[in-house]
Scaffold this motif. Sequence first.
Motif, PDB file in Angstrom:
ATOM      1  N   PHE A 258      -7.398  29.623 -14.100  1.00 50.98           N
ATOM      2  CA  PHE A 258      -7.198  30.980 -13.525  1.00 50.98           C
ATOM      3  C   PHE A 258      -6.405  30.876 -12.070  1.00 50.98           C
ATOM      4  O   PHE A 258      -5.898  31.620 -11.844  1.00 50.98           O
ATOM      5  CB  PHE A 258      -8.098  32.010 -13.791  1.00 50.98           C
ATOM      6  N   LEU A 259      -7.404  30.149 -11.384  1.00 47.78           N
ATOM      7  CA  LEU A 259      -7.178  30.304  -9.912  1.00 47.78           C
ATOM      8  C   LEU A 259      -5.497  29.378  -9.673  1.00 47.78           C
ATOM      9  O   LEU A 259      -4.868  29.935  -8.692  1.00 47.78           O
ATOM     10  CB  LEU A 259      -8.052  29.579  -9.261  1.00 47.78           C
ATOM     11  N   ARG A 260      -5.436  28.575 -10.460  1.00 48.50           N
ATOM     12  CA  ARG A 260      -3.993  27.720 -10.096  1.00 48.50           C
ATOM     13  C   ARG A 260      -2.851  28.860 -10.524  1.00 48.50           C
ATOM     14  O   ARG A 260      -1.979  28.554  -9.800  1.00 48.50           O
ATOM     15  CB  ARG A 260      -3.991  26.551 -11.241  1.00 48.50           C
ATOM     16  N   GLU A 261      -3.030  29.284 -11.408  1.00 48.74           N
ATOM     17  CA  GLU A 261      -2.044  30.463 -11.924  1.00 48.74           C
ATOM     18  C   GLU A 261      -1.853  31.573 -10.747  1.00 48.74           C
ATOM     19  O   GLU A 261      -0.570  31.872 -10.389  1.00 48.74           O
ATOM     20  CB  GLU A 261      -2.279  31.080 -13.338  1.00 48.74           C
ATOM     21  N   LEU A 262      -2.960  32.044 -10.216  1.00 47.47           N
ATOM     22  CA  LEU A 262      -2.819  33.058  -9.104  1.00 47.47           C
ATOM     23  C   LEU A 262      -2.136  32.491  -8.044  1.00 47.47           C
ATOM     24  O   LEU A 262      -1.322  32.854  -7.228  1.00 47.47           O
ATOM     25  CB  LEU A 262      -4.249  33.848  -8.972  1.00 47.47           C
TER      26      LEU A 262
ATOM     27  N   VAL B   6      -8.668  24.309  -5.736  1.00 54.08           N
ATOM     28  CA  VAL B   6      -7.644  24.488  -5.088  1.00 54.08           C
ATOM     29  C   VAL B   6      -7.061  22.946  -4.988  1.00 54.08           C
ATOM     30  O   VAL B   6      -5.915  22.535  -5.125  1.00 54.08           O
ATOM     31  CB  VAL B   6      -7.851  24.978  -3.656  1.00 54.08           C
ATOM     32  N   LYS B   7      -7.997  21.893  -4.794  1.00 53.71           N
ATOM     33  CA  LYS B   7      -7.757  20.582  -4.537  1.00 53.71           C
ATOM     34  C   LYS B   7      -7.128  19.915  -5.716  1.00 53.71           C
ATOM     35  O   LYS B   7      -6.174  19.087  -5.571  1.00 53.71           O
ATOM     36  CB  LYS B   7      -8.830  19.650  -4.080  1.00 53.71           C
ATOM     37  N   LYS B   8      -7.809  20.243  -6.921  1.00 53.77           N
ATOM     38  CA  LYS B   8      -7.392  19.525  -8.248  1.00 53.77           C
ATOM     39  C   LYS B   8      -6.010  20.317  -8.654  1.00 53.77           C
ATOM     40  O   LYS B   8      -5.208  19.263  -8.971  1.00 53.77           O
ATOM     41  CB  LYS B   8      -8.483  19.915  -9.006  1.00 53.77           C
ATOM     42  N   TYR B   9      -5.710  21.694  -8.424  1.00 53.17           N
ATOM     43  CA  TYR B   9      -4.531  22.068  -9.111  1.00 53.17           C
ATOM     44  C   TYR B   9      -3.326  22.620  -8.133  1.00 53.17           C
ATOM     45  O   TYR B   9      -2.115  22.720  -8.629  1.00 53.17           O
ATOM     46  CB  TYR B   9      -5.006  23.291  -9.839  1.00 53.17           C
ATOM     47  N   SER B  10      -3.749  22.502  -6.822  1.00 53.93           N
ATOM     48  CA  SER B  10      -2.769  23.414  -5.946  1.00 53.93           C
ATOM     49  C   SER B  10      -2.739  22.626  -4.431  1.00 53.93           C
ATOM     50  O   SER B  10      -2.400  23.048  -3.472  1.00 53.93           O
ATOM     51  CB  SER B  10      -3.105  24.674  -5.794  1.00 53.93           C
ATOM     52  N   ASP B  11      -2.936  21.125  -4.602  1.00 54.24           N
ATOM     53  CA  ASP B  11      -2.906  20.417  -3.411  1.00 54.24           C
ATOM     54  C   ASP B  11      -1.759  20.328  -2.820  1.00 54.24           C
ATOM     55  O   ASP B  11      -1.316  20.414  -1.538  1.00 54.24           O
ATOM     56  CB  ASP B  11      -3.632  19.304  -3.438  1.00 54.24           C
ATOM     57  N   PHE B  12      -0.585  20.497  -3.691  1.00 49.46           N
ATOM     58  CA  PHE B  12       0.640  20.170  -3.111  1.00 49.46           C
ATOM     59  C   PHE B  12       1.593  21.425  -2.989  1.00 49.46           C
ATOM     60  O   PHE B  12       2.607  21.155  -2.615  1.00 49.46           O
ATOM     61  CB  PHE B  12       1.380  19.447  -4.304  1.00 49.46           C
ATOM     62  N   VAL B  13       1.076  22.523  -3.237  1.00 50.97           N
ATOM     63  CA  VAL B  13       1.726  24.015  -2.700  1.00 50.97           C
ATOM     64  C   VAL B  13       2.102  23.555  -1.324  1.00 50.97           C
ATOM     65  O   VAL B  13       1.206  23.352  -0.395  1.00 50.97           O
ATOM     66  CB  VAL B  13       0.780  25.150  -3.076  1.00 50.97           C
ATOM     67  N   ALA B  14       3.464  23.984  -1.183  1.00 48.79           N
ATOM     68  CA  ALA B  14       4.083  23.804   0.270  1.00 48.79           C
ATOM     69  C   ALA B  14       3.281  24.783   1.374  1.00 48.79           C
ATOM     70  O   ALA B  14       3.772  24.550   2.591  1.00 48.79           O
ATOM     71  CB  ALA B  14       5.571  23.825   0.043  1.00 48.79           C
ATOM     72  N   TRP B  15       2.839  25.810   1.123  1.00 46.22           N
ATOM     73  CA  TRP B  15       2.110  26.564   1.718  1.00 46.22           C
ATOM     74  C   TRP B  15       0.729  26.546   2.167  1.00 46.22           C
ATOM     75  O   TRP B  15       0.005  26.279   1.347  1.00 46.22           O
ATOM     76  CB  TRP B  15       2.312  28.165   1.119  1.00 46.22           C
TER      77      TRP B  15
ATOM     78  N   GLN C 196       1.931  19.059 -13.943  1.00 40.47           N
ATOM     79  CA  GLN C 196       1.410  20.300 -14.724  1.00 40.47           C
ATOM     80  C   GLN C 196       1.330  21.585 -14.057  1.00 40.47           C
ATOM     81  O   GLN C 196       1.614  22.700 -14.565  1.00 40.47           O
ATOM     82  CB  GLN C 196      -0.066  19.839 -14.921  1.00 40.47           C
ATOM     83  N   GLN C 197       1.456  21.554 -12.536  1.00 45.47           N
ATOM     84  CA  GLN C 197       1.383  22.638 -11.750  1.00 45.47           C
ATOM     85  C   GLN C 197       3.013  23.146 -11.665  1.00 45.47           C
ATOM     86  O   GLN C 197       3.246  24.414 -11.983  1.00 45.47           O
ATOM     87  CB  GLN C 197       1.138  22.279 -10.190  1.00 45.47           C
ATOM     88  N   THR C 198       3.975  22.426 -11.609  1.00 39.80           N
ATOM     89  CA  THR C 198       5.338  22.743 -11.632  1.00 39.80           C
ATOM     90  C   THR C 198       6.035  23.028 -12.865  1.00 39.80           C
ATOM     91  O   THR C 198       6.673  23.884 -12.898  1.00 39.80           O
ATOM     92  CB  THR C 198       6.237  21.745 -10.819  1.00 39.80           C
TER      93      THR C 198
END
Length: 624
Positions: free
Chosen positions: A32-36, A203-212, A249-251
Amino acid sequence: MNAAAETLEFQSEAHQLFQLMIHSVYSDKDTFLRELVSNAADALDKLRLEALRDENLPADVSDLHIAVEIDPENRTLTVRDNGIGMSRADVIALIGTIAKSGTAELRKRLAEAADPAASQALIGRFGIGFYASFMVADQVTLLTRPAGSGEGTRWESAGDGTYTVETAENLPQGTSVVLQLKPEDADDGLFDYTSAPKIKQIVKKYSDFVAWPIRMAGGAEAETVNSMKALWARPAGDVTADEYNEFYQQTAHDWNTPLETIRLQAEGTFEYQALLFLPRQAPFDLFLRERKRGVQLYVQRVFIMDDCAALMPEYLRFVKGVVDAQDLPLNVSREILQQDRQVQLIRRRLVKKILSTVKTMMSADPDKYETFWNEFGRAVKEGLLDDVENRSAILGICSFASTNDPERPTSLSDYVARMKEGQEHIYYLTGESRRGVENSPHLEAFQAKGFEVLVLTDPIDEMWVDAVRVFDDKQFRSVARGEIAFDAGPGAEQEAEFSGLLTWLTTSLSEHVKEVRLSSRLTKSPACVVGDTGDITPTLEKMYRATGREMPQIKRILELNPGHPLVSGLRDAFAGKGDDQVLAETAELLYGLALLAEGGELGDPARFTELLAAHLQKNLPMAQ
């Protein structure tokens, strides 16, 4: 606009899907956190891009970021961004409506899914990730104000089929999603979403590569908990397979790992980096008109657009990933991209790299290639019509069913390697099903001589075989069109014996056929219907008519097997001046049988049935 609070209901079908998704789909609540976070990153991307396009936009872009805040005492978790924000109308259209397209399809697929993992694989494809929040929350509140506007909106729902929308004052720019966490998760360390270590781990698992930057309160100042390193900009040797998988998986919003990862880097007159993925499973909308296609486009690591169609041809629409160009303008539009020479060169190189990767896969990992072809082969074959420049490369990665092995398809290279001595052409037969093709009388002589025939049953096969003439200096040749000159074909003596009958039949059946002749392709059946060399197939004709396209009547050729007792008997009856009506009816039945044998449709089924019943009755022995 009405500023009063409104209580609205989800659409009935959407509500059913909503409940099904909340209670049945997510087995990994953490997502759920990855989606948000992904939604928040999209909002920041959009604001950055809008600010570049409109220098007068009254919005603060000095410190764009995502904040994650936890309140253990009140058991709330908030994901906040200072991005583009939403208007009241946007909230109702985008948040108040679940899965605006594809809802019924998703419900069907969820019902068919055999396990939670299969269900999870469907989520990202339908754009309903926001509602994963209700897996961990009893109530979700969304507060948002569009950049450059002073009016905010509050949206709230307990996941019970209704939601409220009202005007909210004094909101900061951007969007906040506040989750009132479920009390039952408090005692479970695995799902305690008020735990800072737990949130950092997700966050580290799913969103580490987010540019922000993704920030969490900790100590004197907020801590940035993601690396923000663009994966495509790091040396290939420094990126692990797990990192590639997580980024994909994220993109791509796909729960599966990618089937293949492709990296490109170009330097010189123009520079770009690309990180592409071949999915493991085709999306549900691969053949839907409303589908999106293309990869994400960045310019100097600044997000420009999703689904950049200019970078990827239609037949490779399933390819996912990122292209980061260094020299394009940041305010480039889709229209400009279509004409930009640099974009066209990038696209050309991407396509060649993808096709060469699949070609290598064919020999290096046949099982992986088989998965790819089963999922995407139908789409790839569209390129045989659309991409003349790469037609040879596309043919090189195609596989087709054939009469050589009913279990395994064949490449064209392997087909050519197996060709019989003296065989000049690559033979094929199109049809609606493999069983129908294999039972076709057109194959009889080819099977008798041991000639392999490609079995083409995809609708696209009906079209590309007419556009693609040659592979490896061998011409494609339909076994159901034109004359086939086998050694054992009719000789001059047989032609003379049947000439009178053939002339009479051509006249008698002139409403249906343009010629009746002896056949070289039949060994068991009495007759078959074939097209002239330049004729379109009956299946293609039906496809055109189904789209409303007017088609002239195309008469075909009736071929007779001179060795079949029915045909030789008809010859003898004609030579003996048999009853004209019986001869005409027999000729009509013979033509109807030929149509049915190839899976065709009778023009007048009732008359055919009546004639057949009458002839069967005449030949039954009389009761004593």
